[in-house]
Motif scaffolding. Sequence first.
Motif, PDB file in Angstrom:
ATOM      1  N   THR A 114     -11.137 -50.668  37.362  1.00 63.95           N
ATOM      2  CA  THR A 114      -9.694 -50.817  37.455  1.00 63.95           C
ATOM      3  C   THR A 114      -9.037 -50.363  36.164  1.00 63.95           C
ATOM      4  N   ALA A 163      -7.707 -48.551  41.310  1.00 63.45           N
ATOM      5  CA  ALA A 163      -9.017 -49.161  41.540  1.00 63.45           C
ATOM      6  C   ALA A 163      -9.922 -48.055  42.077  1.00 63.45           C
ATOM      7  N   PHE A 174      -8.550 -57.305  48.848  1.00 66.97           N
ATOM      8  CA  PHE A 174      -7.740 -57.904  47.798  1.00 66.97           C
ATOM      9  C   PHE A 174      -6.664 -58.773  48.425  1.00 66.97           C
ATOM     10  N   ASP A 175      -6.012 -59.599  47.620  1.00 68.24           N
ATOM     11  CA  ASP A 175      -4.961 -60.503  48.093  1.00 68.24           C
ATOM     12  C   ASP A 175      -3.709 -59.688  48.403  1.00 68.24           C
ATOM     13  N   SER A 176      -3.312 -59.645  49.669  1.00 65.71           N
ATOM     14  CA  SER A 176      -2.158 -58.834  50.078  1.00 65.71           C
ATOM     15  C   SER A 176      -0.831 -59.414  49.599  1.00 65.71           C
ATOM     16  N   GLY A 196      -4.211 -56.088  52.627  1.00 67.84           N
ATOM     17  CA  GLY A 196      -5.270 -56.548  51.740  1.00 67.84           C
ATOM     18  C   GLY A 196      -6.627 -55.914  51.992  1.00 67.84           C
ATOM     19  N   PRO A 198      -4.772 -58.618  40.754  1.00 59.64           N
ATOM     20  CA  PRO A 198      -5.573 -59.227  41.821  1.00 59.64           C
ATOM     21  C   PRO A 198      -7.056 -58.921  41.683  1.00 59.64           C
ATOM     22  N   LYS A 199      -7.867 -59.863  42.110  1.00 55.93           N
ATOM     23  CA  LYS A 199      -9.308 -59.631  42.153  1.00 55.93           C
ATOM     24  C   LYS A 199      -9.581 -58.720  43.342  1.00 55.93           C
ATOM     25  N   ILE A 200     -10.408 -57.711  43.110  1.00 60.22           N
ATOM     26  CA  ILE A 200     -10.745 -56.747  44.157  1.00 60.22           C
ATOM     27  C   ILE A 200     -12.228 -56.888  44.453  1.00 60.22           C
ATOM     28  N   ARG A 201     -12.545 -57.021  45.728  1.00 57.55           N
ATOM     29  CA  ARG A 201     -13.936 -57.166  46.144  1.00 57.55           C
ATOM     30  C   ARG A 201     -14.358 -55.915  46.910  1.00 57.55           C
ATOM     31  N   GLN A 259     -15.059 -56.436  38.428  1.00 60.00           N
ATOM     32  CA  GLN A 259     -14.303 -55.222  38.167  1.00 60.00           C
ATOM     33  C   GLN A 259     -14.543 -54.842  36.714  1.00 60.00           C
TER      34      GLN A 259
END
Length: 162
Positions: free
Chosen positions: A39, A53, A76-78, A102, A133-136, A160
Amino acid sequence: MFAAVLALAALAGPDTIPADPCASHKRGAAGGIEAFVVTAPARLAARDTIMRATVCVVPSRPQVTRIASYHGELLFDSTAARVLSVVKPGDGMRVENTTGAGRVRFAGAAPTGFSEHRLLTVVLRVRTPAAVPKIRLEMRELNGTDGTDLMKRLVTSSTQRP
């Protein structure tokens, strides 16, 4: 006139990508392949942040078979971010679906293998500048040019990397 050029440069900024954000990654365990997200903020503003990202898949050794096809998702959190655009490298056939909140689904295929470790870059608008935001990343499929299923050797990093 100068202000108009600056405004256009600011708009173009989020879609410009460093040469290879995956290149600085240290290679993992012998025989393995690591998938991770890099990121980077692209532009900061008073109200929001635009960030990139980048999804990377890096083999432990250059001799490991090249990637011929892949399928994965970024989650990710929308309520914290939304997708502005997706930037794809030029080789192979690549598609993405950004219609789900998301979620970015992505896939690609190249019979002779992809030339880069970067699969795609998602440009996100973060609604609160201080809260990135945390991205998975979830990889669903990864195949080599020789037909091998590379999922057996894949390690997906949940962290990340800046």
